[in-house]
Design an enzyme around this catalytic site. Structure first.
Site, short mmCIF file in Angstrom:
data_model
loop_
_atom_site.label_atom_id
_atom_site.label_comp_id
_atom_site.label_asym_id
_atom_site.label_seq_id
_atom_site.Cartn_x
_atom_site.Cartn_y
_atom_site.Cartn_z
N ASP A 111 -9.96 -4.94 -4.71
CA ASP A 111 -9.57 -3.87 -3.79
C ASP A 111 -10.50 -2.67 -3.95
O ASP A 111 -10.65 -2.11 -5.03
CB ASP A 111 -8.13 -3.45 -4.09
CG ASP A 111 -7.46 -2.69 -2.97
OD1 ASP A 111 -8.16 -1.97 -2.24
OD2 ASP A 111 -6.24 -2.83 -2.82
N SER A 157 0.83 -1.20 0.00
CA SER A 157 0.00 0.00 0.00
C SER A 157 0.88 1.26 0.00
O SER A 157 1.69 1.43 -0.91
CB SER A 157 -0.97 -0.06 1.19
OG SER A 157 -1.97 0.92 1.08
N HIS A 186 -8.08 -5.20 -0.23
CA HIS A 186 -6.81 -4.54 0.06
C HIS A 186 -5.99 -5.31 1.10
O HIS A 186 -4.77 -5.47 0.93
CB HIS A 186 -7.08 -3.11 0.55
CG HIS A 186 -5.88 -2.24 0.59
ND1 HIS A 186 -5.22 -1.81 -0.54
CD2 HIS A 186 -5.20 -1.69 1.65
CE1 HIS A 186 -4.21 -1.05 -0.21
NE2 HIS A 186 -4.17 -0.96 1.13
#
Length: 255
Positions: free
Chosen positions: A205, A85, A232
């Site tokens: 996601d 991320s 995610h």
């Protein structure tokens, strides 16, 4: 000399190839990489640094430099970076600024710069945290962090418990990390990279759209690309599949 203090633990024997971990916003080493560390440490020296747990101001250059400095201070002079991320942007900037140190990149659920959805999400994070609305923050994290299929497969009481636990354990520094997501932009760094790179998209996601991973893979010369059907938080939804992709890439490239 970096001004961003990190809390760093080194795992492994100290004799294997180096790996540096770069975690996501609102997460930490344990929540993002906890089970993975034990696998990696069997054959690597793993440098695991948590970002500041307070209101220390963050910028991408200094955070990337701090991550590299933590590894060098630990005696790990060269290393692959595994970024998740926000950590993908930190990893890319570290590789661009320290090409003599970074030997590989593994980037999961990442982005070069926030699109409108990601920017709106992290602005909502900041607003809810500023208001002290921790339950609402936790519900937003649940709704955007996990895939629709995963959330709807859980018993209602499990969902409520996840919200309670998240609201009660929001990591310090989350607001500053969310603010950093708003400003990152590694677009100009990507074509300069020359190390073996794996980009993993999480195709369900709802927080960082998988198009961002596809763009990363397209812009990094020679990057390999893989997909996992997950939201995610891939380390919760598809941990075994994620581990297999990461370790397989490390093995193939002798990293």
């Amino acid at each position: 000399m970096t001004t961003i203090p990190l809390h760093t633990i080194v795992h492994g024997s100290g004799s294997g190839p180096g790996i540096v971990l770069a975690h996501g916003a609102g997460g930490g080493i344990e929540s993002n990489f906890g089970t993975l560390i034990r696998v990696l440490a069997a054959g690597h020296t793993v440098v695991a640094s948590d970002y500041p747990g307070d209101d220390t101001p963050l910028n991408l250059d200094d955070l990337a430099d701090a991550l590299v400095a933590a590894a060098v201070d630990a005696g790990v002079d060269t290393f692959t970076i595994i970024g998740f991320s926000l950590g993908t942007a930190v990893a890319v900037r570290a590789a661009a600024r320290h090409p003599d140190r970074v030997t590989g990149l593994l980037l999961t659920a990442g982005l070069a710069a926030p699109d409108n959805r990601a920017r709106s999400a992290v602005r909502a994070w900041q607003d809810l945290l500023d208001r002290g609305a921790h339950d609402s923050f936790a519900r937003l994290v649940l709704l955007t962090g996990f895939s629709t299929e995963f959330v709807n497969s859980l018993p209602a009481e499990t969902v409520d418990e996840m919200v309670r636990q998240t609201a009660a354990s929001i990591p310090g520094g989350t607001r500053r990390q969310a603010a950093l997501v708003e400003t990152v932009d590694t677009t100009a760094d990507l074509p300069t990279l020359s190390v073996p790179t794996l980009v993993i998209a999480t195709t369900a996601d709802l927080l960082v759209d998988p198009a961002n991973s596809r763009a990363l893979a397209a812009a990094i010369p020679g990057a390999e690309y893989a997909e996992i059907e997950s939201g995610h938080v891939v380390m919760v939804e598809r941990p075994d599949e994620w581990e297999k992709l990461l370790t397989g890439f490390l093995d193939r490239h002798d990293l």
